[in-house]
Scaffold this motif. Structure first.
Motif, mmCIF file in Angstrom:
data_model
loop_
_atom_site.group_PDB
_atom_site.id
_atom_site.type_symbol
_atom_site.label_atom_id
_atom_site.label_comp_id
_atom_site.label_asym_id
_atom_site.label_seq_id
_atom_site.Cartn_x
_atom_site.Cartn_y
_atom_site.Cartn_z
ATOM 1 N N HIS A 1 16.159 136.173 71.480
ATOM 2 C CA HIS A 1 15.795 136.059 70.250
ATOM 3 C C HIS A 1 16.433 135.023 69.540
ATOM 4 O O HIS A 1 15.765 134.279 68.524
ATOM 5 N N CYS B 1 15.119 131.969 70.308
ATOM 6 C CA CYS B 1 13.814 131.393 69.849
ATOM 7 C C CYS B 1 14.195 131.032 68.174
ATOM 8 O O CYS B 1 13.340 130.138 67.787
ATOM 9 N N ASP B 2 15.061 131.758 67.530
ATOM 10 C CA ASP B 2 15.030 131.625 66.113
ATOM 11 C C ASP B 2 15.633 130.332 65.835
ATOM 12 O O ASP B 2 15.302 129.327 64.712
ATOM 13 N N VAL C 1 13.331 127.163 66.475
ATOM 14 C CA VAL C 1 12.462 127.064 65.475
ATOM 15 C C VAL C 1 12.954 126.414 64.036
ATOM 16 O O VAL C 1 12.434 125.482 63.311
ATOM 17 N N GLU C 2 14.342 126.802 63.747
ATOM 18 C CA GLU C 2 15.143 126.219 62.759
ATOM 19 C C GLU C 2 15.501 124.779 63.076
ATOM 20 O O GLU C 2 15.582 123.969 62.048
ATOM 21 N N ALA D 1 6.894 127.651 66.565
ATOM 22 C CA ALA D 1 7.151 129.033 67.359
ATOM 23 C C ALA D 1 7.529 128.979 68.803
ATOM 24 O O ALA D 1 7.409 127.551 69.240
ATOM 25 N N SER E 1 9.531 134.064 68.703
ATOM 26 C CA SER E 1 9.857 134.111 67.399
ATOM 27 C C SER E 1 9.161 134.882 66.321
ATOM 28 O O SER E 1 9.820 135.095 65.276
ATOM 29 N N ASP E 2 7.931 135.179 66.871
ATOM 30 C CA ASP E 2 7.003 135.912 65.906
ATOM 31 C C ASP E 2 6.176 136.695 66.905
ATOM 32 O O ASP E 2 5.917 136.471 68.160
ATOM 33 N N ASP F 1 6.632 141.711 62.432
ATOM 34 C CA ASP F 1 7.710 140.721 62.362
ATOM 35 C C ASP F 1 8.754 141.161 61.223
ATOM 36 O O ASP F 1 9.982 140.991 61.367
ATOM 37 N N GLU G 1 12.759 142.100 61.783
ATOM 38 C CA GLU G 1 13.835 141.585 60.964
ATOM 39 C C GLU G 1 14.712 142.612 60.322
ATOM 40 O O GLU G 1 15.966 142.470 60.249
#
Length: 244
Positions: free
Chosen positions: A32, A35-36, A39-40, A46, A64-65, A208, A212
């Motif tokens: 995860h 993935c984050d 995206v960043e 995504a 990511s979502d 989502d 978090e």
């Protein structure tokens, strides 16, 4: 992101990834994080990650979502899509225009579902080391433009780091544990999905956002995400107190 700021952040992400390569690292949380960070750092909206189980069958492990996770599940259910093909061939599929009938002729159902999710461009990168392919990573865009060469290199580098992490664990552990690693991850995935749903329903929020909240609670307490989710599912944690 400005060039120097991006380079500094890339270095931080690589260090962050390497820091997770310990004997008892949390595979799902690690993916995860992957993935984050994609995206960043990349020009994508995504990311989804699929891994092969001991029998060679793909499973969705991280996204990511929630919309992307469901899209990836749809791809597996219909056995089609760039990520599925990427895993089979072990080669990258880049700059796939999901609005082009000719381009998506091999996976029309997946393309239609992706468009309804808001995606128009996608890319699939193999998670492989030499001839061993352990999975694939899917990148999605809302815009119809090719992914920059630098972004492709960075995405593949992050996928390679994840592959090395997975294979390192399989090397360190006994063969029987190796076969059970992904099975344990899949069981953990079920617990996490259940906990997300429970927390989302109780707080009347999105899945989502619930996820978090769980991650934000687990990390500073050095609590494994799956253990926290097990406590939530089994009613061992008072969510009203833990997540006010």
């Amino acid at each position: 992101m400005k060039t120097m700021a991006r380079e500094d952040r890339v270095l931080e992400v690589v260090v962050e990834a390497v820091d997770t390569l310990v004997e008892d690292f949390d595979l799902i949380d690690f993916l995860h994080m992957l993935c984050d960070r994609c995206v960043e750092l990349l020009d994508v909206k995504a990311v989804g990650v699929m891994l092969a189980d001991p029998g060679g069958n793909l499973e969705v492990i991280a996204a990511s979502d929630e919309h992307t996770r469901l899209l990836e599940l749809f791809a597996l259910q219909h056995d089609q899509g760039p990520c599925v093909e990427c895993h089979r061939t072990g080669t990258a599929r880049l700059d796939i225009d999901l609005t082009s009938p000719e381009t998506v002729a091999a996976f029309p159902a997946f393309a239609a579902r992706a468009r309804r999710t808001g995606f128009t461009f996608t890319h699939a990168l193999p998670m492989r080391l030499r001839d061993q392919v352990v999975g694939a990573m899917n990148l999605f865009q809302h815009s119809r433009r090719p992914l920059a060469t630098a972004d492709v290199r960075l995405a593949q580098t992050l996928a390679d780091v994840a592959t090395i992490a997975i294979l390192q664990q399989r090397t360190i552990e006994h063969a029987s544990v190796e076969r059970s690693q992904l099975e344990a991850a899949l069981h953990s995935r079920i617990l996490i999905e259940q906990a997300k749903g429970i927390l989302a329903e109780r707080r009347q929020t999105s899945v989502d956002e619930a996820f978090e909240i769980l991650r934000g609670y687990a990390r500073p307490r050095r609590l494994r995400l799956v253990e926290l989710c097990r406590q939530v599912v089994n009613g061992e944690l008072d969510t009203a107190v833990a997540f006010p």
